[in-house]
Design an enzyme around this catalytic site. Sequence first.
Site, mmCIF file in Angstrom:
data_model
loop_
_atom_site.group_PDB
_atom_site.id
_atom_site.type_symbol
_atom_site.label_atom_id
_atom_site.label_comp_id
_atom_site.label_asym_id
_atom_site.label_seq_id
_atom_site.Cartn_x
_atom_site.Cartn_y
_atom_site.Cartn_z
ATOM 1 N NE ARG A 12 42.439 -9.789 -8.722
ATOM 2 C CZ ARG A 12 43.169 -9.451 -9.799
ATOM 3 N NH1 ARG A 12 42.594 -9.179 -10.931
ATOM 4 N NH2 ARG A 12 44.474 -9.356 -9.725
ATOM 5 C CB CYS A 20 24.125 -9.546 -22.953
ATOM 6 S SG CYS A 20 23.688 -8.485 -21.562
ATOM 7 C CB CYS A 56 26.226 -13.592 -21.450
ATOM 8 S SG CYS A 56 26.585 -13.903 -19.724
ATOM 9 C CG ASP A 79 39.868 -12.990 -18.990
ATOM 10 O OD1 ASP A 79 40.822 -13.566 -18.421
ATOM 11 O OD2 ASP A 79 38.892 -12.524 -18.391
ATOM 12 C CE LYS A 124 39.239 -9.278 -16.769
ATOM 13 N NZ LYS A 124 39.054 -10.322 -15.762
ATOM 14 N NE ARG A 171 31.275 -15.358 -14.925
ATOM 15 C CZ ARG A 171 31.525 -14.125 -14.470
ATOM 16 N NH1 ARG A 171 30.514 -13.328 -14.160
ATOM 17 N NH2 ARG A 171 32.755 -13.709 -14.291
ATOM 18 N NE ARG A 197 40.477 -16.422 -13.702
ATOM 19 C CZ ARG A 197 39.966 -15.923 -14.820
ATOM 20 N NH1 ARG A 197 39.610 -16.737 -15.781
ATOM 21 N NH2 ARG A 197 39.796 -14.636 -14.976
ATOM 22 C CE1 TYR A 198 44.115 -13.106 -12.899
ATOM 23 C CE2 TYR A 198 41.839 -12.878 -12.222
ATOM 24 C CZ TYR A 198 42.784 -12.888 -13.212
ATOM 25 O OH TYR A 198 42.422 -12.692 -14.512
ATOM 26 C CB CYS A 235 20.660 -10.592 -16.268
ATOM 27 S SG CYS A 235 22.181 -11.467 -15.874
ATOM 28 C CG ASP A 276 36.237 -13.604 -22.633
ATOM 29 O OD1 ASP A 276 37.444 -13.300 -22.727
ATOM 30 O OD2 ASP A 276 35.475 -13.106 -21.777
HETATM 31 S S1 SF4 Z 1 26.611 -9.953 -19.729
HETATM 32 FE FE1 SF4 Z 1 25.698 -11.850 -18.904
HETATM 33 S S2 SF4 Z 1 25.775 -11.570 -16.680
HETATM 34 FE FE2 SF4 Z 1 26.063 -9.548 -17.601
HETATM 35 S S3 SF4 Z 1 24.002 -8.656 -17.708
HETATM 36 FE FE3 SF4 Z 1 24.392 -9.626 -19.667
HETATM 37 S S4 SF4 Z 1 23.546 -11.694 -19.461
HETATM 38 FE FE4 SF4 Z 1 23.750 -10.849 -17.410
#
Ligand code: SF4
Length: 389
Positions: A125, A138, A141, A339, A346, A143, A121-122, A134, A302
């Site tokens: 990087r 979480c 998250c 972001d 960002k 994603r 995207r940049y 994972c 986000d």
């Molecule tokens: S924020 Fe998303 S990618 Fe990061 S540890 Fe938690 S579930 Fe996994």
Amino acid sequence: MVRAVKHLFPTKADEIHADWQWQLRHQIRETSSLLEHPRLQHARIQQRLRLALEADRSLARSFRFALTPYYLSLINPDENGHCPVLEQILPAPDELDASIYADPDPLAEERHMPVRGLTHRYPDRVLWYTSHHCAVYCRFCLRKRKVSHADSAPRKSEQSAILEYIASHTEIKEVILSGGDPLTLTDAQIGVMLAELKNIQHIISIRIHTRMPVTLPMRITDELCSILRAHYPLTLVTHFNHAAEVGPQAFDSVRRLRMAGVLVLNQSVLLRNVNDTVQDQEDLILTLLRAGIKPYYLHRCDEVRGVAHFRVPIETGRNILRELRGRNPGIALPRYMIDLPGGGGKVPYEPDYLQEIGTDAEGHSYYRFQNAFNTEYRVRADRPHSDVD
Ligand code: SF4
């Protein structure tokens, strides 16, 4: 004085298995398992768990519930039945509400994907999705669209296409190994990946983004540290959101990383009902500093589908930073980052200390600042007289 000391260390009664693979084999994958947990018998928590159970029936297919026995040991509700650790992992009915933010990928990471598994995207990087797994999933998250889905996980065959792309784009200076969590890979896989990247002349920085020091600190083994040491210099960016997550094992994992020559930074997300007060953030940054971690970014949550209930007003983060400055070491202060939706990147959004840019009676331009204690000072903008041609 750091508050929340009672959260910092699990009690002696906790049996925490020191083998990270054992922890993953014994991941807790059913919300119902929590109902019997002795620390979770508070009436308010039981009510919350039943809501989580109900929500998970609809959510489980899109985003899994799982946590390690270690992370479970950090759960320690207060007298009101509130626990910032638990809040991060319990499915919530609000996740089903897509009326506020409907986009699963507001940062346009998929749109900027020249080869599968790599976002560029940049110019300088790239972000490599090394794994979609994972130790703990979480609920905030960003994603959720791909993390926890076994079928979307990167294939081994894609690795060479990714490496070829990085090698052929000399404008890329930095590679971010992310996911999911790159430290769910084996030591051998991590070693190969790092060796390949270190062989590319134009790559000057490799960052590993991982929540393992938070959710499974026993993953930071001596063997892994030897691999990291062999590929010096490396940066590891971890993700503690609350001081309650920084237990003795976390301290120890960071110490081992530092001894292996790894620069350890922390990025956290500002989350409602988890860490959205000045006291929460002060406890966090000071505990991180004690553990040898530099607080790096505090992100605004986000605009991702299914996380709106975690968001707080945009000014909250800025106000917290304003309160923290002047009463904590400068090295402990993270930058507050937004972001931009649509893939804009960002930007920092921080307290503004500049009050005015003006010109005095003698024609000298000046900047008028207010310091952290609300006292105003003028700074001359031009070069000193002796330096003027
Ligand atoms: S924020 Fe998303 S990618 Fe990061 S540890 Fe938690 S579930 Fe996994």
